[in-house]
Design an enzyme around this catalytic site. Structure first.
Site, PDB file in Angstrom:
ATOM      1  N   GLY A  59      30.693  50.798  45.066  1.00 20.55           N
ATOM      2  CA  GLY A  59      31.800  51.628  44.620  1.00 20.55           C
ATOM      3  C   GLY A  59      33.073  50.866  44.331  1.00 20.55           C
ATOM      4  O   GLY A  59      34.103  51.463  44.051  1.00 20.55           O
ATOM      5  N   CYS A  60      33.010  49.550  44.413  1.00 18.72           N
ATOM      6  CA  CYS A  60      34.170  48.721  44.103  1.00 18.72           C
ATOM      7  C   CYS A  60      33.959  48.060  42.747  1.00 18.72           C
ATOM      8  O   CYS A  60      32.863  47.581  42.456  1.00 18.72           O
ATOM      9  CB  CYS A  60      34.352  47.622  45.147  1.00 18.72           C
ATOM     10  SG  CYS A  60      34.737  48.225  46.787  1.00 18.72           S
ATOM     11  N   GLN A  61      35.013  48.020  41.941  1.00 20.11           N
ATOM     12  CA  GLN A  61      34.921  47.327  40.660  1.00 20.11           C
ATOM     13  C   GLN A  61      34.795  45.823  40.896  1.00 20.11           C
ATOM     14  O   GLN A  61      34.017  45.146  40.257  1.00 20.11           O
ATOM     15  CB  GLN A  61      36.152  47.622  39.807  1.00 20.11           C
ATOM     16  CG  GLN A  61      36.085  46.966  38.443  1.00 20.11           C
ATOM     17  CD  GLN A  61      37.295  47.304  37.589  1.00 20.11           C
ATOM     18  OE1 GLN A  61      38.317  47.756  38.076  1.00 20.11           O
ATOM     19  NE2 GLN A  61      37.176  47.073  36.302  1.00 20.11           N
ATOM     20  N   SER A  62      35.571  45.309  41.859  1.00 19.12           N
ATOM     21  CA  SER A  62      35.467  43.907  42.256  1.00 19.12           C
ATOM     22  C   SER A  62      34.262  43.766  43.169  1.00 19.12           C
ATOM     23  O   SER A  62      33.752  44.756  43.691  1.00 19.12           O
ATOM     24  CB  SER A  62      36.709  43.475  43.048  1.00 19.12           C
ATOM     25  OG  SER A  62      37.870  43.868  42.403  1.00 19.12           O
TER      26      SER A  62
END
Length: 147
Positions: A59-62
């Site tokens: 769920g993190c872009q990074s």
């Protein structure tokens, strides 16, 4: 697994108060972002063998990796991101939640986010990533309590 450090402050509430005081010192968000980046750079070394799919926060872009150790009495966390600002966000979360009993982790909402004005200054993708890191921390705490 390497021993992860304990919390600096005595409670999650004290950690949140300390974070709010530190951020109040800075006049604008350029300085606050720089401080956030500096916090991320000060995270303890994160071994390459921990950078696995198992420890990756979804769920993190990074890319973010988060490792937990301990039991319901005391959980410790380590985290790192390929983004310096996200590493800083992880550092704030670790300061509040790492080294605490699982019950305290589950009972603590991150009120420092509002106190320092962070919610208004994070992009939607960073806000989602922050929420995903927090959910992962709380999921480990819930599992420790259930064990």
């Amino acid at each position: 697994m390497a021993a992860l450090p304990d919390a600096a402050e005595g409670s999650a509430a004290e950690a949140q108060d300390a974070i709010a005081s530190e951020f109040a010192f800075f006049g604008d968000w350029t300085e606050r972002y720089q401080y956030l980046i500096d916090l991320g750079r000060k995270l303890p070394p994160f071994p390459d063998e921990w950078r696995t799919e198992e420890h990756k926060v979804q769920g993190c872009q990074s890319q973010v990796w988060l490792v937990a150790e301990g039991d319901a009495q005391r959980l410790r966390y380590a985290a790192i991101s390929d983004s310096s600002i996200v590493s800083g966000l992880a550092a704030l979360l670790l300061r509040v939640y790492s080294g605490r009993p699982a019950a305290e982790i589950l009972a603590t909402e991150p009120r420092f986010v509002e106190a320092i004005g962070l919610a208004k200054h994070l992009s939607p993708t960073r806000s989602n990533g922050f929420a995903s890191m927090l959910a992962t921390i709380k999921r480990h705490a819930a599992a420790a309590l259930a064990a």
